[in-house]
Write an enzyme that holds these catalytic residues in place. Structure first.
Site, PDB file in Angstrom:
ATOM      1  N   TYR A   1      30.909  13.606 -60.642  1.00  0.00           N
ATOM      2  CA  TYR A   1      30.724  12.355 -61.370  1.00  0.00           C
ATOM      3  C   TYR A   1      31.440  12.353 -62.720  1.00  0.00           C
ATOM      4  O   TYR A   1      31.665  11.295 -63.307  1.00  0.00           O
ATOM      5  CB  TYR A   1      29.235  12.083 -61.598  1.00  0.00           C
ATOM      6  CG  TYR A   1      28.452  11.769 -60.336  1.00  0.00           C
ATOM      7  CD1 TYR A   1      29.091  11.525 -59.128  1.00  0.00           C
ATOM      8  CD2 TYR A   1      27.071  11.725 -60.348  1.00  0.00           C
ATOM      9  CE1 TYR A   1      28.376  11.242 -57.974  1.00  0.00           C
ATOM     10  CE2 TYR A   1      26.341  11.444 -59.197  1.00  0.00           C
ATOM     11  CZ  TYR A   1      27.005  11.204 -58.019  1.00  0.00           C
ATOM     12  OH  TYR A   1      26.296  10.933 -56.882  1.00  0.00           O
TER      13      TYR A   1
ATOM     14  N   LYS B   1      27.502  23.946 -50.954  1.00  0.00           N
ATOM     15  CA  LYS B   1      28.339  24.016 -49.758  1.00  0.00           C
ATOM     16  C   LYS B   1      29.380  25.115 -49.962  1.00  0.00           C
ATOM     17  O   LYS B   1      30.597  24.869 -49.989  1.00  0.00           O
ATOM     18  CB  LYS B   1      29.002  22.661 -49.485  1.00  0.00           C
ATOM     19  CG  LYS B   1      28.073  21.615 -48.923  1.00  0.00           C
ATOM     20  CD  LYS B   1      27.670  21.909 -47.470  1.00  0.00           C
ATOM     21  CE  LYS B   1      28.829  21.661 -46.525  1.00  0.00           C
ATOM     22  NZ  LYS B   1      28.429  21.917 -45.104  1.00  0.00           N
TER      23      LYS B   1
ATOM     24  N   ASP C   1      23.713  20.492 -46.465  1.00  0.00           N
ATOM     25  CA  ASP C   1      23.424  19.677 -45.286  1.00  0.00           C
ATOM     26  C   ASP C   1      22.188  20.186 -44.547  1.00  0.00           C
ATOM     27  O   ASP C   1      21.361  19.411 -44.073  1.00  0.00           O
ATOM     28  CB  ASP C   1      24.640  19.611 -44.358  1.00  0.00           C
ATOM     29  CG  ASP C   1      25.264  20.957 -44.064  1.00  0.00           C
ATOM     30  OD1 ASP C   1      24.914  21.951 -44.721  1.00  0.00           O
ATOM     31  OD2 ASP C   1      26.115  21.035 -43.155  1.00  0.00           O
TER      32      ASP C   1
ATOM     33  N   ASP D   1      21.708  14.112 -56.401  1.00  0.00           N
ATOM     34  CA  ASP D   1      21.557  12.667 -56.293  1.00  0.00           C
ATOM     35  C   ASP D   1      21.067  12.299 -54.895  1.00  0.00           C
ATOM     36  O   ASP D   1      20.122  11.507 -54.724  1.00  0.00           O
ATOM     37  CB  ASP D   1      22.905  12.012 -56.584  1.00  0.00           C
ATOM     38  CG  ASP D   1      22.807  10.513 -56.809  1.00  0.00           C
ATOM     39  OD1 ASP D   1      21.708   9.944 -56.667  1.00  0.00           O
ATOM     40  OD2 ASP D   1      23.836   9.896 -57.121  1.00  0.00           O
TER      41      ASP D   1
ATOM     42  N   ASP E   1      16.740  11.680 -53.434  1.00  0.00           N
ATOM     43  CA  ASP E   1      16.343  10.414 -52.827  1.00  0.00           C
ATOM     44  C   ASP E   1      15.721  10.630 -51.448  1.00  0.00           C
ATOM     45  O   ASP E   1      14.798   9.913 -51.049  1.00  0.00           O
ATOM     46  CB  ASP E   1      17.540   9.462 -52.717  1.00  0.00           C
ATOM     47  CG  ASP E   1      17.769   8.674 -53.997  1.00  0.00           C
ATOM     48  OD1 ASP E   1      17.167   9.045 -55.021  1.00  0.00           O
ATOM     49  OD2 ASP E   1      18.542   7.705 -53.975  1.00  0.00           O
TER      50      ASP E   1
END
Length: 350
Positions: free
Chosen positions: A136, A187, A220, A244, A248
């Protein structure tokens, strides 16, 4: 110095922050409060999504509590003028690098989750998201036109050792006061930044936190495990992008985004930034339907982490649970209460 600086923002933000002010007046009437324009409304009024004066006032307070930013009416604004730019600037300038996002399933809401009661009942998960680095904020970024006329969009995922280490340290310290387990998600199998993340977290663990149980998990797989068996986790730490997304996912386990607060912390002695995870919800803005509990619980976190009022925070959290036990529900929780009515129930419980 102002104790709590409020940034109501856009959409349902002003509605839920108004309820926080009611709670603060009842629970902590001696707190000093101030507020400023933030997000789309600030752009319309002042020409920037956050003015230098508002930013300075926020930095000079003990804690900042925001409501929400954004809405479709600002979708065509220049990227650096969009409401979301104010949030990114605020986080960056405040240097609040550790985002605490608890996923706590209150007992009365165990059936409100989309998962089975036995999966989520008693859930107490803390996600620690790195907040001021990663994709970001990385440079270079942009959209360019290639020689063949096609366009290419690019963003840069970048982390330094110190950025990773400081947020991992927050996670380890939190775990020591909880169930003493940290799961670090990345990852590392396909991303160089993910490999560095794993190596730095592992080195810090061996050096300073060998007493804390550490596991590494691919992001993942973490998404799948959060849905399959969330109670296997205590504290999870991850980068900005994965934090992020995964926070959620964990939020939905609790029954509604309208229940989820967050805290963004920097170095000791600096103001923290607190905000409900939900967005501006323009589809219900101005209708008095928004669930105020995420904002109220964000205030609870501010009391605990920035304002040195743990006893008041405990009282407020208990009042929220008591209100829910009494059947208080907004529409997102399957009830019929409006925003003000839900706060009334919390105040009655206080």
């Amino acid at each position: 110095m102002t104790d709590l600086f409020l940034l109501p923002g856009d959409g349902i933000g002003p509605e839920v922050i108004a309820e926080v002010k009611r709670v603060a007046a009842a629970l902590t009437p001696d707190l000093t409060l101030d507020e400023g324009l933030f997000g789309g409304i600030a752009y319309d009024t002042e020409g920037a999504p956050i003015s230098d004066a508002t930013l300075s006032a926020a930095m000079a307070s003990k804690a900042v509590l925001m409501g929400a930013v954004g809405g479709p009416q600002w979708a065509s604004a220049p990227r650096d003028k969009r409401p979301e730019a104010a949030l990114l600037r605020l986080r960056s300038e405040m240097k609040v690098y550790a985002n605490l996002r608890p996923a706590l399933c209150f007992g009365p809401l165990a059936d409100a989750s989309s998962l089975k009661r036995e999966v989520v009942e008693g859930l107490d998960l803390m996600i620690v998201r790195e907040l001021t680095g990663g994709v970001y904020f990385g440079q270079p970024r942009g959209i360019e036109t290639l020689a063949n006329g096609q366009q290419r969009g690019f963003d840069t995922q970048v982390y330094t050792t110190s950025e990773i280490e400081r947020v991992a340290r927050v996670a380890f310290e939190l775990a020591r006061g909880r169930r003493n387990k940290v799961a670090s998600a990345e990852k590392s199998n396909v991303m160089e930044s993910g490999l560095l993340w794993r190596e730095v977290v592992e080195a810090l663990h061996k050096r300073d936190y060998a007493d804390v149980e550490l596991t590494h998990i691919l992001a993942d797989n973490a998404a799948m495990q959060i849905v399959r068996n969330p109670q296997q986790f205590d504290v999870m730490v991850m980068d900005n992008l994965f934090g992020d997304i995964l926070s959620d996912i964990s939020a939905q386990l609790t029954g509604s985004l309208g229940m989820l607060p967050s805290a963004a912390l920097g170095d000791p002695g600096k103001p923290g930034l607190y905000e409900p995870i939900h967005g501006s919800a323009p589809d219900i803005a101005g209708q008095g339907l928004a669930n105020p509990l995420a904002a109220i619980l964000s205030f609870e976190m501010a009391l605990r982490w920035s304002l040195d009022r743990a006893a008041d925070a405990d009282r407020l959290k208990a009042a929220v649970e008591k209100a829910l036990e009494g059947g208080a529900r907004t529409r997102d929780l399957g009830g019929e209460m409006g925003t003000t009515q839900m706060t009334d129930a919390v105040l009655a419980a206080l």
